[in-house]
Enzyme design. Sequence first.
Site, mmCIF file in Angstrom:
data_model
loop_
_atom_site.group_PDB
_atom_site.id
_atom_site.type_symbol
_atom_site.label_atom_id
_atom_site.label_comp_id
_atom_site.label_asym_id
_atom_site.label_seq_id
_atom_site.Cartn_x
_atom_site.Cartn_y
_atom_site.Cartn_z
ATOM 1 N N LYS A 163 0.567 -1.226 -0.267
ATOM 2 C CA LYS A 163 0.339 -0.007 -0.160
ATOM 3 C C LYS A 163 0.515 1.486 0.092
ATOM 4 C CE LYS A 163 -4.058 2.266 1.929
ATOM 5 N NZ LYS A 163 -4.535 1.502 3.575
ATOM 6 N N SER A 238 -9.404 2.017 2.144
ATOM 7 C CA SER A 238 -8.387 2.834 1.511
ATOM 8 C C SER A 238 -7.854 1.439 1.069
ATOM 9 C CB SER A 238 -7.730 3.766 2.241
ATOM 10 O OG SER A 238 -6.921 2.357 3.941
ATOM 11 N N SER A 262 -10.350 -1.055 6.524
ATOM 12 C CA SER A 262 -9.904 -0.791 5.401
ATOM 13 C C SER A 262 -8.988 -2.134 4.991
ATOM 14 C CB SER A 262 -9.089 0.325 5.797
ATOM 15 O OG SER A 262 -9.443 1.639 5.542
#
Length: 654
Positions: A163, A238, A262
Amino acid sequence: MSSTLAGRCRRHAVLSLTLVVAAASPGATQAPRSTFHLEDATIAHLQQAIVAGDITTVGLVELYLKRIKAYNGTCVSEPQGMLGPITTIPHAGQLNALSTLNLRPATRKVWGFDDRKARSMTDRVDDAREMPDALEVAAAQDARFRQTTRLVGPLHGVVIAIKDQYDTFDMRTTSGADAQYANDRPPDDATFVRRLREAGAIILAKANMAEYATDGARSSFGGTFCNPYDTERAPGMSSAGSATAVAANLVTCAIGEETVVSIRWPAAVNNIVGLAPTQELVSRDGMMGAGLNMRTGPLCRTVQDAAKVLDVIAGYDPKDEMTAFSAGRTPSQPYAGFAATARLDGVRIGVIREYMSKKLFSKADEESIDIVERALGDLRKLGATVVDPGPEGALFQSCVVRYAPQLLNAQFAAQRRALFPVNAAGEPSSDHIATLLDMAADASLVPADLSIRNLGGLGAQGEGKYMINKYLRERGDANIKSNADLIGKATFYQDPNFPDRRQMRENTERQLELDTAVRLQGRFAVQSIVLQCMEEQRLDALVAPTASVPSPKLNGPREPNVNGRSPVGWSFLGQQGFPVISVPAGFTTEVWDRVREGTATRLAGPIPATLPVGVDFVGRPFDEPILFRVASAYEAATRHRTPPEEFGPLPGEP
C-alpha cells in the site's frame, strides 16, 4: 546516494551487484513449463514450482507483469481527465489496482507501461546499482538458487504489492497524493518492508489507495480503481488497491493498513483473506500518518499465506514503541503452523448477534446476514461449540450494562446529558458519581439503547496533524515538510461523488491540540468489557459479518448508518486492539442498492448480483493463533474463494 542509504539497500536482501537486467523481450527467456498454474497459486505452490524447476523467479515475476499489463489499466470513464468526475464502465476488464511498478525505466518501456507507473517521478534516470528493480532481485534469487539449491528465505519468490501509505526505499511513497516532493522516494524502507525483503519477497508494486488512507476508491496520483467482481462497484476502502491486486492474481499477496475496516472490507468484497492483527504486533515505522488505531496486515488468497506473511512482519521493533507490548506474547511456533487446522473440536465461538439483527438494519443487509448464518452451521459441523444468544439476542449486553458506565465514566456522561446534566460553565449540576453508583446497583437504570454497537465516538484530538507532521519531519524532504505543504504543493481531484481530499487536509491543519487520552481510555474500557464477557462464557473466539451491506455502486450513494451499523463494515472491536480476520463466506444472489431521488435517496431492488461476502473471526489481543485455526478450518471446509471470471488466465497462460 549516501553511504548509509547504500548500506541499507545492500542489506535489503539477497542481492548481488552482478545482477543482470531482465531480457529485452518480456518473457522471452523465462517461459514456464505447463505444469505450473499461476491463477490462485499459493506460496507453497509457487515455491514448489521453483524448486522443481517448473519456473524461475524471473519467470514468475514476468507472469505477474503480463497480467498487470493486461488488467491494470483505467477502469472508469474520465471525460475531464483523471482528476475530474468519473462514470463507471460495466465489464471494464481493467482494475487500476497498482499505481507504481518496481521496474527501471528501460525495462518498464520494453514492457509497455507508461511513465505514470515509473517507480520514481523525481529520479528519471533511476540507475543506482544499490536500488535493483523487481526483475533484478528475482534474477539474483535465481542465481543464488542455482548455486545453493536452497530458497533464500521463507518468502522466496513471493510477489508482493505494498500500500502506497508505507515507505519503500526504491519506489515513490506519497499515500496516493500527487504532491510535489523533492524526492518522492523516502530514505529507507518501513521496518516490515525490510523484513519482507530479507525473507525473499519480491516487492513488485505500490498499490493504489484511497488518498491519505481515508475513504473512497480513488487517489489524485493513481486515479480510480474498481472491483473485479463488478467493475461498476466499490472495491472497498483505502487498502482496496492491495486487495484487488490479490483478488485478480496480479500479485501473490499484498500489504494493507486498517484504521476502520480498510483491510477487512476490501478483503470481503474482493473474496480474499484479510488480517487486521493486534495493533501492537506489527511495526508502524515508515507508515505515513500512523495513529493509535492503525494496523498493518496481509491480504492473501488463503489463510495459510496470510499466516506466512505475518510470520515475517510480526514482532518487536525499537522504532515503534507500541510493539513493546508484543514482547513475550507471540507464539513459540510459526503462525503458519496454526493455519492448517481441519477440526475445531473443543473450540468455543461466540456469535456477535448485535451485528446480525435484520430488525435493526435494512433490506440491504439481509442476504449477507443469511450467508453468515450459514457459516455458523459450518462451524458446528467442524466440531466447534457455537455460543449463540439467538436471533435478536446480544452476546455482550450484560457486560456492557454492568461495566460501560463506570469504565467510560466522564465520556459516558458527556454523551448522555439528560442523565448527567451540566451548567452553563460545563460543570456537573448534579452528583454524577451518585448516578453512576445507582446504575451499578440497578442495571435497569442504564439507558436501554446502550450496546456494543454504540460505544464508539471515542476519538483523538490533533492526532492526524501531529502524526503526519512527525512523519514528514523524519522523512526530511526538501520541499514537502508539513501538512501545510501537502495542501499548498499538491494537485487534488475534483469529483462531488468522492471525498474532498484538500478539505480533509485543511481540516487537519486547523487542529491545535494533541489529546489521545479518550481513545486510550476507550480501548481499555472496551477490552475490559469484551474480555470479561469472553471469560464468563468461556469463549475462544468470536464470529460476525465483516459487513452486512454488499459493495455499493462506485459513484453512487451508500447505505446510511443505522443503529450503529456502518455500510462499510463492523470496525469497532478491531479499533480497540482485537485482531480480526476476514474469510470468504459466499456470494449474494441479489442486492438492494441505494439510489438518488432528487435530494434524497431510497433503496431499489432486489437487483440480481453475485457479489462476495466475508465472515469475521475475532480473537483476544495477540491471539492470532486461534484465529488462524478457526479461519483455516472454515476455509478448507467451505472453499468459497472463487477467482473473478472476467480476470481469468490470459491466452497462453498455463
